[in-house]
Design a protein around this motif. Sequence first.
Motif, PDB file in Angstrom:
ATOM      1  N   TYR A  61       0.807  -1.215   0.000  1.00 31.05           N
ATOM      2  CA  TYR A  61       0.000   0.000   0.000  1.00 31.05           C
ATOM      3  C   TYR A  61       0.847   1.275   0.000  1.00 31.05           C
ATOM      4  CZ  TYR A  61      -3.344  -3.547   1.412  1.00 31.05           C
ATOM      5  OH  TYR A  61      -4.117  -4.670   1.469  1.00 31.05           O
ATOM      6  N   GLU A  62       2.111   1.156  -0.294  1.00 34.21           N
ATOM      7  CA  GLU A  62       3.005   2.306  -0.195  1.00 34.21           C
ATOM      8  C   GLU A  62       2.603   3.439  -1.125  1.00 34.21           C
ATOM      9  OE1 GLU A  62       7.738   3.392  -0.896  1.00 34.21           O
ATOM     10  OE2 GLU A  62       7.100   1.302  -0.673  1.00 34.21           O
ATOM     11  N   PHE A  63       2.121   3.126  -2.322  1.00 31.70           N
ATOM     12  CA  PHE A  63       1.840   4.158  -3.305  1.00 31.70           C
ATOM     13  C   PHE A  63       0.364   4.540  -3.359  1.00 31.70           C
ATOM     14  CE2 PHE A  63       5.683   2.003  -4.862  1.00 31.70           C
ATOM     15  CZ  PHE A  63       6.545   3.090  -4.888  1.00 31.70           C
ATOM     16  N   LEU A  64      -0.462   3.982  -2.464  1.00 30.85           N
ATOM     17  CA  LEU A  64      -1.871   4.364  -2.418  1.00 30.85           C
ATOM     18  C   LEU A  64      -1.993   5.782  -1.887  1.00 30.85           C
ATOM     19  CD1 LEU A  64      -3.862   1.258  -1.137  1.00 30.85           C
ATOM     20  CD2 LEU A  64      -3.885   2.268  -3.406  1.00 30.85           C
ATOM     21  N   HIS A  65      -2.634   6.645  -2.656  1.00 32.85           N
ATOM     22  CA  HIS A  65      -2.818   8.031  -2.231  1.00 32.85           C
ATOM     23  C   HIS A  65      -4.272   8.301  -1.867  1.00 32.85           C
ATOM     24  CE1 HIS A  65      -3.017  12.461  -2.565  1.00 32.85           C
ATOM     25  NE2 HIS A  65      -1.711  12.425  -2.303  1.00 32.85           N
ATOM     26  N   ASP A  66      -5.203   7.739  -2.629  1.00 33.07           N
ATOM     27  CA  ASP A  66      -6.633   7.905  -2.369  1.00 33.07           C
ATOM     28  C   ASP A  66      -7.335   6.571  -2.565  1.00 33.07           C
ATOM     29  OD1 ASP A  66      -6.759  11.014  -2.371  1.00 33.07           O
ATOM     30  OD2 ASP A  66      -5.747  10.491  -4.248  1.00 33.07           O
ATOM     31  N   VAL A  67      -8.326   6.311  -1.724  1.00 35.62           N
ATOM     32  CA  VAL A  67      -9.155   5.109  -1.837  1.00 35.62           C
ATOM     33  C   VAL A  67     -10.597   5.519  -1.603  1.00 35.62           C
ATOM     34  CG1 VAL A  67      -9.682   2.816  -0.935  1.00 35.62           C
ATOM     35  CG2 VAL A  67      -7.314   3.622  -0.977  1.00 35.62           C
ATOM     36  N   ARG A  68     -11.479   5.054  -2.457  1.00 39.70           N
ATOM     37  CA  ARG A  68     -12.892   5.395  -2.270  1.00 39.70           C
ATOM     38  C   ARG A  68     -13.761   4.181  -2.569  1.00 39.70           C
ATOM     39  NH1 ARG A  68     -15.020  10.873  -4.750  1.00 39.70           N
ATOM     40  NH2 ARG A  68     -13.778  11.566  -2.975  1.00 39.70           N
ATOM     41  N   HIS A  69     -14.745   3.967  -1.709  1.00 43.65           N
ATOM     42  CA  HIS A  69     -15.758   2.934  -1.921  1.00 43.65           C
ATOM     43  C   HIS A  69     -17.094   3.632  -2.029  1.00 43.65           C
ATOM     44  CE1 HIS A  69     -18.259  -0.652  -0.236  1.00 43.65           C
ATOM     45  NE2 HIS A  69     -18.274  -0.613  -1.553  1.00 43.65           N
ATOM     46  N   ASN A  70     -17.700   3.589  -3.211  1.00 38.13           N
ATOM     47  CA  ASN A  70     -18.950   4.290  -3.479  1.00 38.13           C
ATOM     48  C   ASN A  70     -20.004   3.267  -3.873  1.00 38.13           C
ATOM     49  OD1 ASN A  70     -21.010   6.004  -4.156  1.00 38.13           O
ATOM     50  ND2 ASN A  70     -20.014   6.852  -5.961  1.00 38.13           N
ATOM     51  N   ILE A  71     -20.730   2.745  -2.898  1.00 32.32           N
ATOM     52  CA  ILE A  71     -21.681   1.666  -3.190  1.00 32.32           C
ATOM     53  C   ILE A  71     -22.894   2.170  -3.950  1.00 32.32           C
ATOM     54  CG2 ILE A  71     -23.020   1.824  -1.046  1.00 32.32           C
ATOM     55  CD1 ILE A  71     -22.981  -1.264  -1.017  1.00 32.32           C
ATOM     56  N   THR A  72     -23.207   3.462  -3.829  1.00 30.43           N
ATOM     57  CA  THR A  72     -24.385   3.973  -4.523  1.00 30.43           C
ATOM     58  C   THR A  72     -24.195   4.006  -6.033  1.00 30.43           C
ATOM     59  OG1 THR A  72     -23.575   6.235  -4.236  1.00 30.43           O
ATOM     60  CG2 THR A  72     -25.071   5.378  -2.549  1.00 30.43           C
ATOM     61  N   SER A  73     -22.937   4.073  -6.506  1.00 32.43           N
ATOM     62  CA  SER A  73     -22.707   4.094  -7.955  1.00 32.43           C
ATOM     63  C   SER A  73     -23.068   2.770  -8.602  1.00 32.43           C
ATOM     64  CB  SER A  73     -21.249   4.427  -8.257  1.00 32.43           C
ATOM     65  OG  SER A  73     -20.402   3.389  -7.815  1.00 32.43           O
ATOM     66  N   ALA A  74     -23.036   1.689  -7.810  1.00 32.36           N
ATOM     67  CA  ALA A  74     -23.342   0.371  -8.361  1.00 32.36           C
ATOM     68  C   ALA A  74     -24.776   0.278  -8.868  1.00 32.36           C
ATOM     69  CB  ALA A  74     -23.095  -0.700  -7.304  1.00 32.36           C
ATOM     70  N   LYS A  75     -25.654   1.101  -8.293  1.00 32.53           N
ATOM     71  CA  LYS A  75     -27.065   1.043  -8.692  1.00 32.53           C
ATOM     72  C   LYS A  75     -27.264   1.461 -10.147  1.00 32.53           C
ATOM     73  CE  LYS A  75     -31.699   2.505  -7.278  1.00 32.53           C
ATOM     74  NZ  LYS A  75     -32.495   3.334  -6.364  1.00 32.53           N
ATOM     75  N   ASN A  76     -26.348   2.278 -10.657  1.00 33.00           N
ATOM     76  CA  ASN A  76     -26.484   2.743 -12.036  1.00 33.00           C
ATOM     77  C   ASN A  76     -26.143   1.668 -13.063  1.00 33.00           C
ATOM     78  OD1 ASN A  76     -27.162   5.363 -11.186  1.00 33.00           O
ATOM     79  ND2 ASN A  76     -24.989   5.894 -10.951  1.00 33.00           N
TER      80      ASN A  76
END
Length: 269
Positions: A78-93
């Motif tokens: 995970y050294e180069f991870l700068h941003d992480v996002r989990h957006n479950i609402t986008s799955a509905k689309n």
Amino acid sequence: ALALLLRPSGILVKNERYFEKLSSIFEHSVQLMYYDVPVVGSQSMALGSNTNFIKRGLVNHGVPTLLHHLDPEQYDTYEFLHDVRHNITSAKNHCKQHHKEKDEIKDEPTTQETSPGILMIIEAEKATAPCIQTYKALEDALMMAIIDDVGLKILLSSTASSPTTSSLNFVSYIVLEEGYIIARSYPKHSYVAFDIHLWARFSLQSDIKYTLLKTVGASPDNASSYRIVAGGIYGTKTWKDDDRERGPRLVHDCPTTDDVKRNGNFDIY
């Protein structure tokens, strides 16, 4: 459209700062930042997927690196991870039930507003059928297969041989109500190339592909193909059916209320 280009476990990569856009489209997104890169200073890379990057195991594919500090054996996962996002609402689309409900209330169109076409390019290697040796035999074999096995109506056909007398290569043209097929035969190399351009009954394109491969004696394992969105024509007889059947196909189940409560949305910066 970006999300629907991928297979269920696929990953879309953009080698630029595209994190905000991808995170609004995909359920899981990450941004990697590589610092101290020669010449450019730093390099970012955004990845979007419907599979969890954090829980998914990493695979070293053995691709050589130009920068020693980017060697996967030399740094933490995970050294180069700068941003992480989990957006479950986008799955509905992009889920099956959501679009099924929208399709059920959609009125049947009365006017054809678009005229799409799909061009499939096929390369058939190790073709063994005798028909590829002469232009007349290939033209007859292809026409018979298209009529008998696929059930399409042929409007016109023609064959042209190579202009050089030292070559036995030739091209066959077959015009259909739904589009056209071009076959380029290179008997000396046991190779046949196909263009399948359809502007109607797109669902038959895969059937046509395997029928053509069978006709020239080429195994699917010895063939490659890809598709290109191309132009079509207005006024086809089956445009309403084609509009309903045209993809992309949705494969993910919609998140439930419990999924949202359990997982929710989160950001890590």
